[in-house]
Scaffold this active site. Structure first.
Site, PDB file in Angstrom:
ATOM      1  N   ASP A 214      31.086  22.858  29.739  1.00  0.00           N
ATOM      2  CA  ASP A 214      31.287  21.403  29.705  1.00  0.00           C
ATOM      3  C   ASP A 214      30.017  20.599  29.996  1.00  0.00           C
ATOM      4  O   ASP A 214      29.769  19.574  29.360  1.00  0.00           O
ATOM      5  CB  ASP A 214      32.442  20.997  30.642  1.00  0.00           C
ATOM      6  CG  ASP A 214      32.206  21.423  32.086  1.00  0.00           C
ATOM      7  OD1 ASP A 214      31.257  22.183  32.344  1.00  0.00           O
ATOM      8  OD2 ASP A 214      32.991  20.983  32.948  1.00  0.00           O
TER       9      ASP A 214
ATOM     10  N   ASP B 180      34.888  31.001  32.703  1.00  0.00           N
ATOM     11  CA  ASP B 180      36.002  30.292  33.345  1.00  0.00           C
ATOM     12  C   ASP B 180      37.154  29.983  32.384  1.00  0.00           C
ATOM     13  O   ASP B 180      38.260  29.691  32.833  1.00  0.00           O
ATOM     14  CB  ASP B 180      35.518  28.962  33.947  1.00  0.00           C
ATOM     15  CG  ASP B 180      34.380  29.146  34.917  1.00  0.00           C
ATOM     16  OD1 ASP B 180      34.317  30.206  35.562  1.00  0.00           O
ATOM     17  OD2 ASP B 180      33.537  28.226  35.028  1.00  0.00           O
TER      18      ASP B 180
ATOM     19  N   ARG C  18      46.172  47.833  54.431  1.00  0.00           N
ATOM     20  CA  ARG C  18      45.575  46.528  54.723  1.00  0.00           C
ATOM     21  C   ARG C  18      46.032  45.460  53.734  1.00  0.00           C
ATOM     22  O   ARG C  18      46.530  45.772  52.648  1.00  0.00           O
ATOM     23  CB  ARG C  18      44.041  46.625  54.599  1.00  0.00           C
ATOM     24  CG  ARG C  18      43.388  47.310  55.767  1.00  0.00           C
ATOM     25  CD  ARG C  18      41.920  47.543  55.474  1.00  0.00           C
ATOM     26  NE  ARG C  18      41.220  48.008  56.664  1.00  0.00           N
ATOM     27  CZ  ARG C  18      40.036  48.598  56.637  1.00  0.00           C
ATOM     28  NH1 ARG C  18      39.422  48.834  55.490  1.00  0.00           N
ATOM     29  NH2 ARG C  18      39.460  48.967  57.758  1.00  0.00           N
TER      30      ARG C  18
ATOM     31  N   GLY D   4      35.933  30.956  38.520  1.00  0.00           N
ATOM     32  CA  GLY D   4      36.803  30.164  37.644  1.00  0.00           C
ATOM     33  C   GLY D   4      36.696  28.669  37.865  1.00  0.00           C
ATOM     34  O   GLY D   4      37.410  27.899  37.245  1.00  0.00           O
ATOM     35  N   ARG D   5      35.832  28.286  38.827  1.00  0.00           N
ATOM     36  CA  ARG D   5      35.676  26.867  39.186  1.00  0.00           C
ATOM     37  C   ARG D   5      37.016  26.219  39.507  1.00  0.00           C
ATOM     38  O   ARG D   5      37.742  26.728  40.332  1.00  0.00           O
ATOM     39  CB  ARG D   5      34.952  26.107  38.067  1.00  0.00           C
ATOM     40  CG  ARG D   5      33.464  26.300  38.143  1.00  0.00           C
ATOM     41  CD  ARG D   5      32.708  25.262  37.414  1.00  0.00           C
ATOM     42  NE  ARG D   5      33.310  24.893  36.147  1.00  0.00           N
ATOM     43  CZ  ARG D   5      32.879  23.917  35.380  1.00  0.00           C
ATOM     44  NH1 ARG D   5      31.838  23.209  35.758  1.00  0.00           N
ATOM     45  NH2 ARG D   5      33.455  23.633  34.244  1.00  0.00           N
TER      46      ARG D   5
ATOM     47  N   ILE E 124      28.991  39.383  39.547  1.00  0.00           N
ATOM     48  CA  ILE E 124      29.203  40.572  38.703  1.00  0.00           C
ATOM     49  C   ILE E 124      30.177  40.226  37.559  1.00  0.00           C
ATOM     50  O   ILE E 124      30.155  40.856  36.516  1.00  0.00           O
ATOM     51  CB  ILE E 124      29.683  41.831  39.460  1.00  0.00           C
ATOM     52  CG1 ILE E 124      31.063  41.651  40.057  1.00  0.00           C
ATOM     53  CG2 ILE E 124      28.711  42.305  40.504  1.00  0.00           C
ATOM     54  CD1 ILE E 124      31.719  42.990  40.366  1.00  0.00           C
TER      55      ILE E 124
ATOM     56  N   ARG F 276      29.931  37.703  35.757  1.00  0.00           N
ATOM     57  CA  ARG F 276      29.156  37.069  34.679  1.00  0.00           C
ATOM     58  C   ARG F 276      28.247  38.056  33.955  1.00  0.00           C
ATOM     59  O   ARG F 276      27.657  37.715  32.923  1.00  0.00           O
ATOM     60  CB  ARG F 276      28.308  35.942  35.263  1.00  0.00           C
ATOM     61  CG  ARG F 276      29.073  34.738  35.730  1.00  0.00           C
ATOM     62  CD  ARG F 276      28.561  33.470  35.101  1.00  0.00           C
ATOM     63  NE  ARG F 276      27.174  33.227  35.356  1.00  0.00           N
ATOM     64  CZ  ARG F 276      26.715  32.308  36.214  1.00  0.00           C
ATOM     65  NH1 ARG F 276      27.549  31.564  36.895  1.00  0.00           N
ATOM     66  NH2 ARG F 276      25.427  32.117  36.357  1.00  0.00           N
TER      67      ARG F 276
END
Ligand code: F6P
Length: 363
Positions: A118, A142, A177, A185-186, A288, A290
């Site tokens: 964008d 994203d 655990r 992903g913003r 990682i 990206r």
């Protein structure tokens, strides 16, 4: 056939797998049509500084499978808001768009192909309004650009995140655990949703559905009561509690997209451990997602986008961004993608499917 006509190409914003596959497709199909191609280095910085390389067939041979971008990129270089330091060391902004425009003309470019998200599309749109012939190609892990079903890079990021969740599963099970996996992903939850479903996440937290922390504790406790001694929580970096704030890692003043998210995973793991008594750990997947080799899907999408971008140049269809709609490639006005973010719809079919198999969204 046109002779010695020239196309420029640049990659802007954060990198993602598949950029090189688009560069290759644009270059090869432009050459097939008698065009030369020059690649500006480091996004719009190269256009402002007239720093470019000629892209030969040899240079784009063998880059289909390479992650990153052979041209380099920048998520701070904006010709309209060029950051520099004044004498006192304060950050000031200059409008260097005239330089970018004159370099386009000096190089006698027929058109410029901009690969970006964008932020880059907003800059591209300003350049279109200033008279440049531009075709956009939607890039981002994203998957948050509107009007395209998918951006290239997303599928690879989902594969990487899913692989990590698979690995987290075995150690979670062994140690009983609660394991929180924070993905990128913003402001959208596409990566978290797809990798969470693919990796069998028990709880998936996305920005589009603000969570109630108590619902998370309840799910973890119920799983334990049912003999499931571990829980996998996949959280998008932009997820936030109901009525609460985003977790911001850093503000980058000279970036078109100044806020860097991150840290929600660690915060959640601490809260879960303190409030349920169940040992918890957080893993932040970070960049990682990206990197690395693009998936076959992304290579195919990138190739289709690159070829269509050149078709747009041949047909002088400028000011457009190529998109994927119902598995067909078409295009939309670049101006239509600069003002909205493509969120995961709350009634999205994959959310419904995940709920149907018992996934908790924290609501
Ligand atoms: O837009 C891609 C992306 O990786 C986001 O998912 C993430 O929030 C951001 O970029 C990270 O940016 P940077 O590489 O500047 O830290």
């Amino acid at each position: 056939m046109p002779k010695n006509k020239k196309i420029g190409i640049l990659t802007g914003g954060g990198d993602c797998p598949g950029l090189n596959a688009v560069i290759r497709a644009v270059t090869k199909s432009a050459h097939e049509n008698g065009y030369d191609v020059i690649g500006f280095k480091d996004g719009f910085k190269g256009l402002v500084e007239n720093d470019f390389i000629e892209l030969t067939d040899c240079m784009v041979s063998n880059i289909l499978t390479q992650g990153g971008t052979i041209l380099g990129t920048s998520n701070t270089a904006n010709p309209y808001r060029w950051a520099k330091k004044d004498k006192k060391g304060n950050l000031i902004f200059e409008d260097l768009s005239e330089k970018a425009i004159s370099n386009f003309k000096k190089n006698k470019l027929e058109a410029l192909v901009v690969l970006g998200g964008d932020g880059s599309m907003a800059i591209a749109n300003d350049l279109v309004n200033d008279g440049l012939s531009i075709v956009g190609v939607p890039k981002t892990i994203d998957n948050d650009l509107p009007h395209t079903d998918m951006t290239f890079g997303f599928n690879t990021a989902v594969r990487t995140a899913t692989g990590a969740i698979d690995k987290i599963h075995t150690t979670a099970q062994s140690h009983h655990r609660a394991m929180v996996v924070e993905v990128m992903g913003r402001y959208t939850g596409w990566i978290a949703l797809y990798s969470g479903v693919a990796g069998g996440g028990d709880i998936i937290l996305i920005p589009e559905i603000p969570y109630e922390i108590k619902s998370i504790y309840k799910t973890i406790k119920e799983r334990k009561e049912n003999g499931k001694n571990f829980t996998i929580i996949v959280v998008a970096e932009g997820a936030k509690p109901k009525g609460g704030d985003l977790t911001v890692r850093k503000v980058i003043k000279n970036s078109p997209d100044p806020i860097r998210l991150g840290g929600i995973g660690m915060k959640l793991a601490n809260e879960i451990e303190e409030n349920t008594g169940i040992e918890s750990r957080a893993t932040i997947l970070g960049h990682i997602q990206r990197g690395g080799v693009p998936t076959p899907f992304d290579r195919v999408l990138a190739t289709r986008f690159g070829v269509e971008a050149v078709n747009h140049v041949l047909n002088k269809r400028y000011g457009k961004m190529v998109v994927l709609k119902n598995n067909e490639i078409s295009s939309v006005l670049i101006s239509s993608v600069t003002s909205e973010v493509k969120n995961v719809p709350k009634n999205y079919s994959l959310i419904k499917a995940a709920r149907a198999v018992g996934t908790c969204f924290g609501d």
